[in-house]
Structures are given as C-alpha cells and as structure tokens.
Motif scaffolding. Structure first.
Motif, short mmCIF file in Angstrom:
data_model
loop_
_atom_site.label_atom_id
_atom_site.label_comp_id
_atom_site.label_asym_id
_atom_site.label_seq_id
_atom_site.Cartn_x
_atom_site.Cartn_y
_atom_site.Cartn_z
N ASP A 430 -21.81 20.81 -5.15
CA ASP A 430 -22.12 20.51 -3.76
C ASP A 430 -22.28 21.81 -2.97
OD1 ASP A 430 -21.78 17.86 -4.51
OD2 ASP A 430 -19.66 17.85 -3.90
N ALA A 431 -22.74 21.68 -1.75
CA ALA A 431 -22.81 22.85 -0.87
C ALA A 431 -21.43 23.50 -0.76
CB ALA A 431 -23.31 22.42 0.51
N TYR A 432 -21.42 24.80 -0.67
CA TYR A 432 -20.16 25.54 -0.61
C TYR A 432 -19.40 25.19 0.67
CZ TYR A 432 -20.94 28.78 -4.53
OH TYR A 432 -21.11 29.34 -5.78
N ASP A 433 -18.12 24.90 0.52
CA ASP A 433 -17.27 24.75 1.70
C ASP A 433 -16.43 26.01 1.86
OD1 ASP A 433 -15.09 24.57 -0.08
OD2 ASP A 433 -15.08 22.38 -0.02
N ALA A 434 -15.53 26.01 2.83
CA ALA A 434 -14.78 27.23 3.14
C ALA A 434 -13.98 27.74 1.95
CB ALA A 434 -13.86 26.98 4.33
N GLY A 435 -13.43 26.82 1.14
CA GLY A 435 -12.63 27.23 0.00
C GLY A 435 -13.42 27.78 -1.16
N ASP A 436 -14.75 27.62 -1.13
CA ASP A 436 -15.60 28.12 -2.21
C ASP A 436 -16.14 29.52 -1.94
OD1 ASP A 436 -15.43 25.64 -3.52
OD2 ASP A 436 -17.18 24.85 -2.45
N GLN A 437 -16.02 30.00 -0.75
CA GLN A 437 -16.78 31.17 -0.33
C GLN A 437 -16.31 32.47 -0.99
OE1 GLN A 437 -16.54 31.07 3.95
NE2 GLN A 437 -18.35 29.76 4.13
N ILE A 438 -17.23 33.42 -1.04
CA ILE A 438 -16.94 34.77 -1.49
C ILE A 438 -16.62 35.57 -0.24
CG2 ILE A 438 -18.00 36.88 -2.38
CD1 ILE A 438 -18.52 33.35 -3.79
N CYS A 439 -15.43 36.13 -0.17
CA CYS A 439 -14.94 36.79 1.04
C CYS A 439 -14.59 38.24 0.75
CB CYS A 439 -13.69 36.07 1.57
SG CYS A 439 -13.97 34.34 2.03
N ALA A 440 -14.97 39.11 1.68
CA ALA A 440 -14.63 40.53 1.56
C ALA A 440 -14.25 41.03 2.95
CB ALA A 440 -15.81 41.32 1.01
N ASN A 441 -13.01 41.43 3.08
CA ASN A 441 -12.59 42.00 4.36
C ASN A 441 -11.44 42.97 4.17
OD1 ASN A 441 -9.98 40.63 4.62
ND2 ASN A 441 -11.20 38.77 4.95
N SER A 442 -11.21 43.80 5.17
CA SER A 442 -10.12 44.78 5.18
C SER A 442 -10.23 45.79 4.05
CB SER A 442 -8.75 44.07 5.12
OG SER A 442 -8.59 43.19 6.21
N ASN A 443 -11.42 45.94 3.46
CA ASN A 443 -11.62 47.02 2.50
C ASN A 443 -11.79 48.34 3.25
OD1 ASN A 443 -11.74 45.50 -0.14
ND2 ASN A 443 -13.30 44.41 1.04
N ILE A 444 -11.46 49.42 2.58
CA ILE A 444 -11.31 50.71 3.25
C ILE A 444 -12.39 51.67 2.77
CG2 ILE A 444 -9.77 52.68 3.58
CD1 ILE A 444 -7.46 50.61 2.92
N ASN A 445 -13.10 52.26 3.71
CA ASN A 445 -14.09 53.29 3.41
C ASN A 445 -13.35 54.59 3.14
OD1 ASN A 445 -16.05 55.25 3.37
ND2 ASN A 445 -17.08 54.60 5.24
N GLY A 446 -13.28 54.98 1.88
CA GLY A 446 -12.58 56.20 1.50
C GLY A 446 -13.48 57.40 1.38
N ASN A 447 -14.73 57.29 1.80
CA ASN A 447 -15.66 58.40 1.65
C ASN A 447 -15.32 59.55 2.58
OD1 ASN A 447 -17.09 57.00 -0.21
ND2 ASN A 447 -18.86 56.58 1.07
N PRO A 448 -15.43 60.77 2.07
CA PRO A 448 -15.28 61.91 2.97
C PRO A 448 -16.55 62.10 3.78
CG PRO A 448 -15.78 62.66 0.75
CD PRO A 448 -15.64 61.17 0.66
N ALA A 449 -16.40 62.42 5.04
CA ALA A 449 -17.56 62.70 5.88
C ALA A 449 -17.99 64.16 5.66
CB ALA A 449 -17.21 62.47 7.34
N PRO A 450 -19.29 64.49 5.71
CA PRO A 450 -20.38 63.57 6.02
C PRO A 450 -21.03 62.95 4.77
CG PRO A 450 -21.22 65.79 6.01
CD PRO A 450 -19.75 65.90 5.68
N ASP A 451 -20.59 63.34 3.58
CA ASP A 451 -21.23 62.83 2.37
C ASP A 451 -20.90 61.35 2.17
OD1 ASP A 451 -22.21 65.34 1.86
OD2 ASP A 451 -20.48 65.92 0.64
N TYR A 452 -21.84 60.62 1.59
CA TYR A 452 -21.66 59.19 1.28
C TYR A 452 -21.14 58.44 2.50
CZ TYR A 452 -21.95 60.83 -3.54
OH TYR A 452 -22.36 61.42 -4.72
#
Length: 524
Positions: A430-452
């Motif tokens: 069936d159509a995806y409901d809230a419990g099916d979703q792919i979620c990505a949050n609170s991940n951390i950008n560890g790149n040094p500036a200014p590269d990447y």
C-alpha cells in the motif's frame, strides 16, 4: 554530539594483532616464537594472547608440530565425535591443512589456538570450499587463531544455536581479487551469534557475514579490504557496533534477498562504527556485485533498519545509500513470476522504516562511480539535477522508486502474493504511511571548511506526484532531487527507535541488553 572513536576503546590485543597482520608478519615477534622443536603443549603458555585461560584437561592437537607441518589428520581425529564441553587447542605456528575440517553437532566445544597471530592455518592447497565448518551444534566457540587462503569460506557455521567467534582472523593475502574466497566469518541459519574482536581481510564477497539468522551481536571487529566489510542478510535482531570497516568496496550492508529459506529480516541496528575510505574496486559477483565502490553503508531491500552515531568518512561515492530491489531488477511486471514464492513468504523488494540519525558524515562523494549509478553521477552536476545547484554527490542517497510506485498505487496487485503470516507481520504494498518512511535527521556535517562544504541528501526519484518526474508516456524517470543534509526537507521525519539485540550464549547475555549495559555506545 561527536562521539569518541570506537577504535580507541578496543582491547589493546586487537590493535596490536591487526597491526601485525596488516604489516604481513605471521607471528607476534619474540612473544610468538616457538620453543625448540618438539616442545610439549603443556610446557607452553596456558593463556592465549587474548587472555583466554586454557584448562589443564584440554585436548592438545599435534603438540610437537613445527611450522610448515600438515596437521589435518590430527585435527580431524581430535574433532571427531568430540565430547561435550571440550576445549581443543591447536599448536603455535603456521600449519598446512589439506581438507575441510568439519565438526558435527558439537555441544559446548571451544576450538582455540594460542592467538590471532600465534596459530595460523593455511588452507591454500586444501580440498573443499570451507576451511572450518560447524554443522549444527550448541554453544560453540572458535577463537585465537587465523585461517588463511580458504578456497571459498573461512569459518562457517550452519544451523547452530550459540556461536561465539572471537580473536580470529580470516585472511586472503595480497590484493583483493575475484578469485579470493567468498566469506571470512560466516554464520548461517543460526541463532545467538556473537562475533567480536576479529579481523577479516581480502574476501571477494563479505569479510563478516551473518545470514538467515536471529539474535546477533557483531562488535569490536576490523573488516579491511573485502568487497563487503560486514553484511547482515535476511536476519533479525542484529546489532552491529564499535567496528572499524576500512578499505572495502562497501563498508556495512543490510540486505534482504529473495529465494532464501529465511525470507526476510528486520530490527537491524548499525551504530557507533568507524566507516572509513571504503573505496576498493568491486571484484565480487552475485548480490555484492551491485555495490558501487566508495559506499559507506548500504541498505538494500531491507526494512526496519536504524543507522546512527557512526563516523562515515572519505567514502568516494556516498556515505549512506538506501535502495529497493528495483535497483537490481526493474522489471516490475515480472515480479510475480520471478519472485512470487519469496513474496508469499514475506520477502519484499521495498525498503521501509529506515532511520538515519546522529551520524558524523565527512569528506564523502569525491569520486562517485559504479555501473548502477552511472545515470545518477551524470546528473549530479548543476546542469543535470532538478535542484539546479552545483553539488558534490549526496552523502545520503535514497533511491525512492519503490516508495513512489507504492504511493502511485502501481504495486497494490502484489498484495495478493503476500502469505497470511507475512501479512500479519505488516508486509504490504500500500501507499507508505508514517511508519514506513525513510527518515534522516540530526546527522552532522563533519566536513572541514572550505573543502567539501556541501553535505547533502539526494532522492533519485521523487516519492510523490508533487516531487516525481515522468517521461512522455507517464513513466517515472530519475530527477535526483538534492537538498542539504542538515535541516533537510525530503527525508525530514523521525521513526521509533529499534530495541537492542541480545545473544544468549551458555546462559549468559551479551550485547547492549547484556554484558555491554555500561558500554557508551549502548546509551546512544
């Protein structure tokens, strides 16, 4: 929060042992040298380099053997119809083994050498696919030894309840090549599996692989220079944490594949691992042959997976990739004919309930490649992506096609293929409901500036009518929607946390709900 590297918390013996293995030496220097030829085992140290105390009533195999000897017959004799709760000790040195060592229905057996670099078994001329194979058995331990140059598989267990692999090495020396063996540490169709403090190098499939199994803890291992570093396939209740995966084609994989006896897995947690520079070219075949070189973590046709608090660094294609089985086979019309039996048992080509959070992601996507992402790579420049912005390859890449087809009601006919037991487990199209979703949050950008500077999230296919693109015939086409990873839009949701796995081995509990209750990784 940027976490302390798990590398610095590992037992010193593993750091020392792996340093020696990487340098190509076969022994531990003076500490690993044998005494004069013929020295009896009882006169040697009664403690392995990992600290395991060898009891005085142990069975000592070929105690007078010297490096280069063939100890096959002595091993077969010692392990034939072995009494319950035996400790079988292999000698110090590097020895030839000329056929598969098969152990049937052992109960409480401990098979040990004197250390990961002290006891080395060379299977380069052996007959048989497996080096050491356990058929059945309860509470079996293999530890403190290295298996080299197996024809196909290093240490394999099948249909066991209680498997402990510790301070072992499986190694194919030299470059990663297609004719190396397939699997290093290989528990299959088993229960209560603890894989810890091991080293896997050079597998043309997976260095550490657990398949069609349940109640699994894989911790404090090093997987280097394999096609897949660590792979969990069609397995349930698995925790993978505090590992270093480096120099593989793909670092850590969660797969569900069709046609297997255990149709699907779930509740797989991948956390607090160092996933570094997994950029080896792919020499594998079969399922792992799809892995784009430079992939940190890959979730493929698997659901109920949580990936969190990992350090994912310098993987040249992407840090984390999530894809349905349609990536491998996009002939949707023929799924009932090709996979109907597997779908009846609950296998699904979709990915659902994936939660990516609190990972530190840095310096990924510098050289994206791989046959399956050629079209994506062509579209990640400003001229080709729907965002119209210049980008590096997205650090988190979600295929999205399975979700889109479900949301367009183009897969609802598959519901008739789902068996009653699988439907009760929530398998549907069936159509995806809230419990099916792919979620990505609170991940951390560890790149040094200014590269990447840009660390982004990408959707190959939009998952709704509002975000998807279509050709003139109304067929979905990839558009590569890109948004920043921090404060992202497309995957900005939250899923419930998955419960920890626990292993019951010899009536002791292991993992985050057992002996690791005080381990910092288990509080994340």
């Amino acid at each position: 929060m940027v976490r302390e590297s798990s590398w610095r918390r590992w037992p010193a013996v593993i750091a020392v042992s792996v340093g020696i293995l990487i340098s190509g030496c076969g022994e531990d220097g003076d500490d690993g040298a044998r005494g004069p030829a013929g020295t009896a085992a009882l006169e040697q140290s009664v403690t392995t380099t990992s600290g395991f105390a060898i009891p005085g009533d142990a069975v000592f195999v070929a105690p007078d053997a010297v490096s280069g000897d063939d100890i096959t017959e002595e091993m077969l004799l010692a392990l034939f119809d072995v009494p319950d709760d035996s400790v079988v000790v292999l000698p110090k040195g590097r020895f030839t083994v000329s056929e598969t060592i098969t152990v049937n229905s052992a109960n409480g057996l401990t098979l040990t050498g004197y250390g990961i670099n002290e006891t080395l078994l060379d299977f380069s001329t052996a007959d048989g696919d497996d080096a050491i194979r356990f058929e059945g058995g309860i509470d079996v331990t293999i530890r403190d030894l290295g298996v080299y140059e197996a024809k196909k598989n290093g240490i394999k267990t099948v249909s066991a309840n209680g498997v402990h692999m510790a301070y072992t090495a499986t190694v194919w020396e030299g470059e990663l090549e297609s004719d190396n063996g397939a699997y290093g540490l290989y528990p299959l169709q088993s229960q209560n599996i603890l894989v810890e403090n091991n080293y896997a190098y050079g597998s043309a499939d997976a260095g550490i692989y657990v398949g069609q199994s349940n109640n699994i803890v894989v911790r404090n291992n090093i997987a280097k220079n394999n096609v897949a570093g660590i792979e969990i396939e069609n397995s349930t209740m698995a925790d993978v944490y505090n590992n270093l995966v480096v120099g593989n084609t793909g670092g850590i994989l969660a797969f569900d594949l069709p046609g297997l006896e255990q149709a699907y897995g779930g509740n797989v947690r991948i956390f607090n691992n160092d996933v570094y520079a997994n950029n080896a070219e792919n020499v594998g075949s079969g399922a792992v042959g799809i892995i784009p070189p430079g992939t940190g973590v890959l979730v493929f046709a698997a659901s109920d997976v949580e990936v969190y608090n990992n350090d994912i660094t310098e993987n040249e294609t992407t840090a984390i990739s999530i894809a349905s089985y349609f990536l491998s086979d996009n002939d949707v019309a023929n799924y009932p004919a090709n996979y109907g039996a597997s779908m009846n048992q609950g296998w699904s080509p979709l990915v659902k309930n994936i939660y990516l959070h609190d990972n530190v992601i840095s310096r990924n996507g510098g050289d994206p490649r791989g046959a399956l992402i050629t079209d994506i790579v062509a579209g990640y420049t400003s001229a080709g992506n729907a965002s119209g912005m210049p980008q590096t390859m997205p650090a988190i890449l979600y295929g999205g096609i399975g979700e889109l087809l479900s949301n367009l009601d183009q897969l609802s006919g598959f519901n008739a293929l789902v068996g009653a037991d699988a439907a009760n487990d929530g398998v549907d199209y069936d159509a995806y409901d809230a419990g099916d979703q792919i979620c990505a949050n609170s991940n951390i950008n560890g790149n040094p500036a200014p590269d990447y500077a840009n660390v982004n999230t990408g959707l190959v296919y939009g998952t709704t009518m509002a975000t998807a693109s279509f050709d003139g015939d109304g067929n979905p086409v990839p558009s590569l929607l890109i948004d920043q990873m921090v404060n992202n839009t497309y995957l900005n949701c939250v899923q419930n946390r998955l419960p920890p796995a626990v292993v019951n081995f010899k009536n002791n509990l292991y993992g985050c709900a057992g002996d690791d209750l005080a381990e910092p990784a288990c509080s994340l």
